[in-house]
Design a protein around this motif. Structure first.
Motif, PDB file in Angstrom:
ATOM      1  N   ARG A  39      19.352   6.455 -29.487  1.00  0.00           N
ATOM      2  CA  ARG A  39      20.143   6.084 -28.314  1.00  0.00           C
ATOM      3  C   ARG A  39      21.618   6.342 -28.569  1.00  0.00           C
ATOM      4  O   ARG A  39      22.324   6.870 -27.689  1.00  0.00           O
ATOM      5  N   TYR A  40      22.120   5.976 -29.758  1.00  0.00           N
ATOM      6  CA  TYR A  40      23.531   6.233 -30.060  1.00  0.00           C
ATOM      7  C   TYR A  40      23.836   7.723 -29.984  1.00  0.00           C
ATOM      8  O   TYR A  40      24.839   8.134 -29.388  1.00  0.00           O
ATOM      9  N   GLN A  41      22.994   8.546 -30.602  1.00  0.00           N
ATOM     10  CA  GLN A  41      23.244   9.993 -30.622  1.00  0.00           C
ATOM     11  C   GLN A  41      23.203  10.568 -29.215  1.00  0.00           C
ATOM     12  O   GLN A  41      23.994  11.456 -28.867  1.00  0.00           O
ATOM     13  N   SER A  42      22.307  10.038 -28.375  1.00  0.00           N
ATOM     14  CA  SER A  42      22.237  10.507 -27.000  1.00  0.00           C
ATOM     15  C   SER A  42      23.488  10.125 -26.218  1.00  0.00           C
ATOM     16  O   SER A  42      24.033  10.927 -25.458  1.00  0.00           O
ATOM     17  N   ARG A  43      23.979   8.906 -26.423  1.00  0.00           N
ATOM     18  CA  ARG A  43      25.151   8.438 -25.685  1.00  0.00           C
ATOM     19  C   ARG A  43      26.437   9.078 -26.185  1.00  0.00           C
ATOM     20  O   ARG A  43      27.371   9.297 -25.420  1.00  0.00           O
ATOM     21  N   SER A  44      26.518   9.341 -27.484  1.00  0.00           N
ATOM     22  CA  SER A  44      27.775   9.824 -28.060  1.00  0.00           C
ATOM     23  C   SER A  44      27.847  11.338 -28.195  1.00  0.00           C
ATOM     24  O   SER A  44      28.939  11.905 -28.292  1.00  0.00           O
ATOM     25  N   GLY A  45      26.690  11.992 -28.253  1.00  0.00           N
ATOM     26  CA  GLY A  45      26.662  13.428 -28.530  1.00  0.00           C
ATOM     27  C   GLY A  45      26.901  13.765 -29.987  1.00  0.00           C
ATOM     28  O   GLY A  45      27.072  14.934 -30.339  1.00  0.00           O
ATOM     29  N   HIS A  46      26.893  12.774 -30.856  1.00  0.00           N
ATOM     30  CA  HIS A  46      27.151  12.976 -32.286  1.00  0.00           C
ATOM     31  C   HIS A  46      25.854  12.837 -33.072  1.00  0.00           C
ATOM     32  O   HIS A  46      25.116  11.863 -32.898  1.00  0.00           O
ATOM     33  N   THR A  47      25.590  13.789 -33.956  1.00  0.00           N
ATOM     34  CA  THR A  47      24.445  13.699 -34.855  1.00  0.00           C
ATOM     35  C   THR A  47      24.862  12.949 -36.112  1.00  0.00           C
ATOM     36  O   THR A  47      25.827  13.326 -36.775  1.00  0.00           O
ATOM     37  N   VAL A  48      24.144  11.899 -36.432  1.00  0.00           N
ATOM     38  CA  VAL A  48      24.515  11.002 -37.521  1.00  0.00           C
ATOM     39  C   VAL A  48      24.106  11.590 -38.864  1.00  0.00           C
ATOM     40  O   VAL A  48      22.999  12.106 -39.031  1.00  0.00           O
ATOM     41  N   HIS A  49      25.015  11.510 -39.849  1.00  0.00           N
ATOM     42  CA  HIS A  49      24.769  12.026 -41.202  1.00  0.00           C
ATOM     43  C   HIS A  49      25.190  10.976 -42.229  1.00  0.00           C
ATOM     44  O   HIS A  49      26.036  10.125 -41.976  1.00  0.00           O
ATOM     45  N   ASN A  50      24.594  11.066 -43.397  1.00  0.00           N
ATOM     46  CA  ASN A  50      25.022  10.280 -44.571  1.00  0.00           C
ATOM     47  C   ASN A  50      25.024   8.775 -44.299  1.00  0.00           C
ATOM     48  O   ASN A  50      25.841   8.032 -44.854  1.00  0.00           O
ATOM     49  N   LEU A  51      24.087   8.301 -43.461  1.00  0.00           N
ATOM     50  CA  LEU A  51      24.111   6.899 -43.064  1.00  0.00           C
ATOM     51  C   LEU A  51      23.811   5.975 -44.244  1.00  0.00           C
ATOM     52  O   LEU A  51      24.374   4.869 -44.321  1.00  0.00           O
ATOM     53  N   ALA A  52      22.941   6.386 -45.159  1.00  0.00           N
ATOM     54  CA  ALA A  52      22.598   5.520 -46.299  1.00  0.00           C
ATOM     55  C   ALA A  52      23.844   5.212 -47.134  1.00  0.00           C
ATOM     56  O   ALA A  52      24.058   4.069 -47.556  1.00  0.00           O
ATOM     57  N   TRP A  53      24.676   6.223 -47.390  1.00  0.00           N
ATOM     58  CA  TRP A  53      25.918   5.989 -48.140  1.00  0.00           C
ATOM     59  C   TRP A  53      26.828   5.039 -47.357  1.00  0.00           C
ATOM     60  O   TRP A  53      27.415   4.110 -47.932  1.00  0.00           O
ATOM     61  N   HIS A  54      26.931   5.245 -46.065  1.00  0.00           N
ATOM     62  CA  HIS A  54      27.820   4.420 -45.257  1.00  0.00           C
ATOM     63  C   HIS A  54      27.329   2.977 -45.175  1.00  0.00           C
ATOM     64  O   HIS A  54      28.144   2.057 -45.058  1.00  0.00           O
ATOM     65  N   GLU A  55      26.033   2.762 -45.238  1.00  0.00           N
ATOM     66  CA  GLU A  55      25.536   1.391 -45.248  1.00  0.00           C
ATOM     67  C   GLU A  55      25.953   0.679 -46.540  1.00  0.00           C
ATOM     68  O   GLU A  55      26.321  -0.500 -46.509  1.00  0.00           O
ATOM     69  N   ILE A  56      25.886   1.378 -47.653  1.00  0.00           N
ATOM     70  CA  ILE A  56      26.331   0.765 -48.913  1.00  0.00           C
ATOM     71  C   ILE A  56      27.827   0.479 -48.859  1.00  0.00           C
ATOM     72  O   ILE A  56      28.288  -0.600 -49.248  1.00  0.00           O
ATOM     73  N   PHE A  57      28.613   1.421 -48.363  1.00  0.00           N
ATOM     74  CA  PHE A  57      30.059   1.212 -48.259  1.00  0.00           C
ATOM     75  C   PHE A  57      30.361   0.043 -47.316  1.00  0.00           C
ATOM     76  O   PHE A  57      31.283  -0.749 -47.549  1.00  0.00           O
ATOM     77  N   ALA A  58      29.568  -0.096 -46.260  1.00  0.00           N
ATOM     78  CA  ALA A  58      29.762  -1.217 -45.344  1.00  0.00           C
ATOM     79  C   ALA A  58      29.447  -2.545 -46.023  1.00  0.00           C
ATOM     80  O   ALA A  58      30.168  -3.538 -45.826  1.00  0.00           O
ATOM     81  N   LEU A  59      28.400  -2.588 -46.828  1.00  0.00           N
ATOM     82  CA  LEU A  59      28.072  -3.815 -47.551  1.00  0.00           C
ATOM     83  C   LEU A  59      29.180  -4.176 -48.539  1.00  0.00           C
ATOM     84  O   LEU A  59      29.460  -5.357 -48.765  1.00  0.00           O
ATOM     85  N   VAL A  60      29.804  -3.160 -49.136  1.00  0.00           N
ATOM     86  CA  VAL A  60      30.956  -3.408 -50.013  1.00  0.00           C
ATOM     87  C   VAL A  60      32.064  -4.087 -49.229  1.00  0.00           C
ATOM     88  O   VAL A  60      32.638  -5.110 -49.660  1.00  0.00           O
ATOM     89  N   ARG A  61      32.402  -3.553 -48.068  1.00  0.00           N
ATOM     90  CA  ARG A  61      33.487  -4.115 -47.265  1.00  0.00           C
ATOM     91  C   ARG A  61      33.152  -5.528 -46.810  1.00  0.00           C
ATOM     92  O   ARG A  61      33.999  -6.428 -46.842  1.00  0.00           O
ATOM     93  N   ALA A  62      31.909  -5.725 -46.378  1.00  0.00           N
ATOM     94  CA  ALA A  62      31.514  -7.051 -45.910  1.00  0.00           C
ATOM     95  C   ALA A  62      31.554  -8.075 -47.043  1.00  0.00           C
ATOM     96  O   ALA A  62      32.012  -9.210 -46.853  1.00  0.00           O
ATOM     97  N   LEU A  63      31.086  -7.684 -48.230  1.00  0.00           N
ATOM     98  CA  LEU A  63      31.107  -8.602 -49.369  1.00  0.00           C
ATOM     99  C   LEU A  63      32.542  -8.915 -49.787  1.00  0.00           C
ATOM    100  O   LEU A  63      32.859 -10.062 -50.136  1.00  0.00           O
ATOM    101  N   ALA A  64      33.412  -7.922 -49.750  1.00  0.00           N
ATOM    102  CA  ALA A  64      34.810  -8.150 -50.119  1.00  0.00           C
ATOM    103  C   ALA A  64      35.457  -9.174 -49.185  1.00  0.00           C
ATOM    104  O   ALA A  64      36.170 -10.084 -49.627  1.00  0.00           O
ATOM    105  N   ILE A  65      35.226  -9.040 -47.881  1.00  0.00           N
ATOM    106  CA  ILE A  65      35.772  -9.995 -46.912  1.00  0.00           C
ATOM    107  C   ILE A  65      35.142 -11.367 -47.111  1.00  0.00           C
ATOM    108  O   ILE A  65      35.822 -12.400 -47.092  1.00  0.00           O
ATOM    109  N   ASN A  66      33.838 -11.378 -47.305  1.00  0.00           N
ATOM    110  CA  ASN A  66      33.123 -12.632 -47.520  1.00  0.00           C
ATOM    111  C   ASN A  66      33.660 -13.372 -48.748  1.00  0.00           C
ATOM    112  O   ASN A  66      33.891 -14.590 -48.725  1.00  0.00           O
ATOM    113  N   ASP A  67      33.891 -12.634 -49.821  1.00  0.00           N
ATOM    114  CA  ASP A  67      34.404 -13.234 -51.050  1.00  0.00           C
ATOM    115  C   ASP A  67      35.800 -13.812 -50.826  1.00  0.00           C
ATOM    116  O   ASP A  67      36.112 -14.914 -51.286  1.00  0.00           O
ATOM    117  N   ARG A  68      36.635 -13.078 -50.108  1.00  0.00           N
ATOM    118  CA  ARG A  68      37.978 -13.583 -49.817  1.00  0.00           C
ATOM    119  C   ARG A  68      37.914 -14.884 -49.020  1.00  0.00           C
ATOM    120  O   ARG A  68      38.633 -15.854 -49.313  1.00  0.00           O
TER     121      ARG A  68
END
Length: 357
Positions: free
Chosen positions: A290-319
């Motif tokens: 649905r996102y790709q249909s609405r945005s016209g963007h083909t998603v790549h490298n999502l697994a890496w971005h999920e890990i990077f997102a968990l890093v950011r979320a944990l950093a904020i959570n720790d603070r």
């Protein structure tokens, strides 16, 4: 509400009443003629951890205001209300239903600190864990799917905003992954007071070593990133449609996968922790389609971005845990400060790193 201490509500009431009385012409939805508006009530909002927000009542004929303040204890090194307002106005102008106008008051005479004033939007705001939110779970599966689709469609709309036309590049982080990694490495060091969580140091090192190449031909131009895409930052009307988009503190420029990694990474974490999900929410593949249909963007490298997102979320959570601990509070979002062994976010992140190799 903000982690840590809050300002005295009576002091805020007096200062904001003075501002309302003196500057009615700046108030969204205020009268163009007739009697001036008067403040009739002020309460602290119960949602949000990285800001202090108060809800202002202006009588039965006005929807009221939401007033956002820099928290007394900062979750981020700087807190720029002007940039938040600028992004909010830009996305509203592009048709995304962000509360507008958003006005920044810099004169300290009213409450001793700058504040951001915006229209208050009434509706349903989901809680942090959709599977336990009674408004979501009380809807039928079709309604639950409609709620989820609203988030995905909103995210695609935000990514479609012409940020260059609104001259947002000078005020927002990004737009490259290298810049994002540098920002978050500095944040982890600052938030940890020179003693960051080892899990964060390890995960950032992994992210740098496995960073998708900036020259990847599958990449796309940077987009405006919402920064914190989740259902709890949306207001829904009674028809289950998105009525307002909130919270632009983490807005940035970068690849759309940064937002997608944040949503899908944290969504998968909750599925893992709770062992179930909202029945009407689409599976990952359907939501991505649905996102790709609405945005016209083909998603790549999502697994890496999920890990990077968990890093950011944990950093904020720790603070936020550290802030709560310093003020003698118990932060309900995770384990005691710096205790990675007890923090579910840290456990999920380290498991992802082990699986990724």
């Amino acid at each position: 509400m903000a982690s840590g201490e809050l300002r005295d509500i009576e002091a805020l009431r007096g200062g904001l009443a003075g501002w309302v009385g003196a500057h009615g012409e700046l108030i969204p939805g205020g009268p163009t003629s007739g009697p001036p508006l008067h403040l009739t009530g002020v309460t602290h909002a119960t949602a949000g951890l990285a800001n202090e927000t108060v809800l202002v009542e202006l009588g039965p004929d006005h929807p009221g205001l939401a007033v956002r303040l820099q928290p007394l204890e900062l979750t981020f090194p700087t807190y720029d209300l002007a940039t938040q307002a600028r992004v909010q106005v830009a996305v509203a102008a592009a048709g995304v239903p962000a509360p507008a106008p958003a006005v920044v008051v810099t004169d300290p005479q009213w409450i001793g600190t700058p504040f951001l004033v915006m229209p208050r939007v009434s509706g349903h705001i989901p809680g942090p864990a959709p599977v336990f939110d009674r408004w979501i779970t009380g809807a039928d599966p079709e309604g639950q799917c409609l709620i989820h689709d609203g988030l995905i469609d909103t995210l695609a709309a935000v990514h479609g905003v012409d940020w260059a036309a609104h001259d947002l590049a000078p005020v927002l982080p990004g737009p490259t992954l290298s810049a994002a990694l540098d920002y978050w490495a500095a944040y982890v060091e600052w938030a940890g007071g020179g003693a960051p969580l080892p899990a964060l140091v390890e995960a950032l090192s992994w992210c740098r070593a496995h960073q998708p190449t900036e020259a990847d031909p599958a990449g796309s131009p940077p987009v405006l990133l919402w920064g914190d895409p989740r259902l709890g930052n949306l207001v829904f009307d009674d028809d289950l449609r998105v009525h307002a988009v909130l919270d632009w503190e983490l807005a940035a420029l970068g690849p759309p996968e940064m937002d997608l990694g944040w949503y899908f990474g944290l969504d998968a974490m909750m599925d893992e922790l709770f062992g179930r999900r909202v029945p009407g929410f689409p599976e990952r593949a359907g939501a991505l389609e649905r996102y790709q249909s609405r945005s016209g963007h083909t998603v790549h490298n999502l697994a890496w971005h999920e890990i990077f997102a968990l890093v950011r979320a944990l950093a904020i959570n720790d603070r936020q845990q550290r802030i709560a601990a310093a003020s003698g509070q118990r932060y309900v979002g995770g384990a005691p400060a710096a205790d990675a062994a007890l923090d579910p976010l840290a456990r999920v992140l380290l498991a992802r790193l082990a699986a990724a190799g």
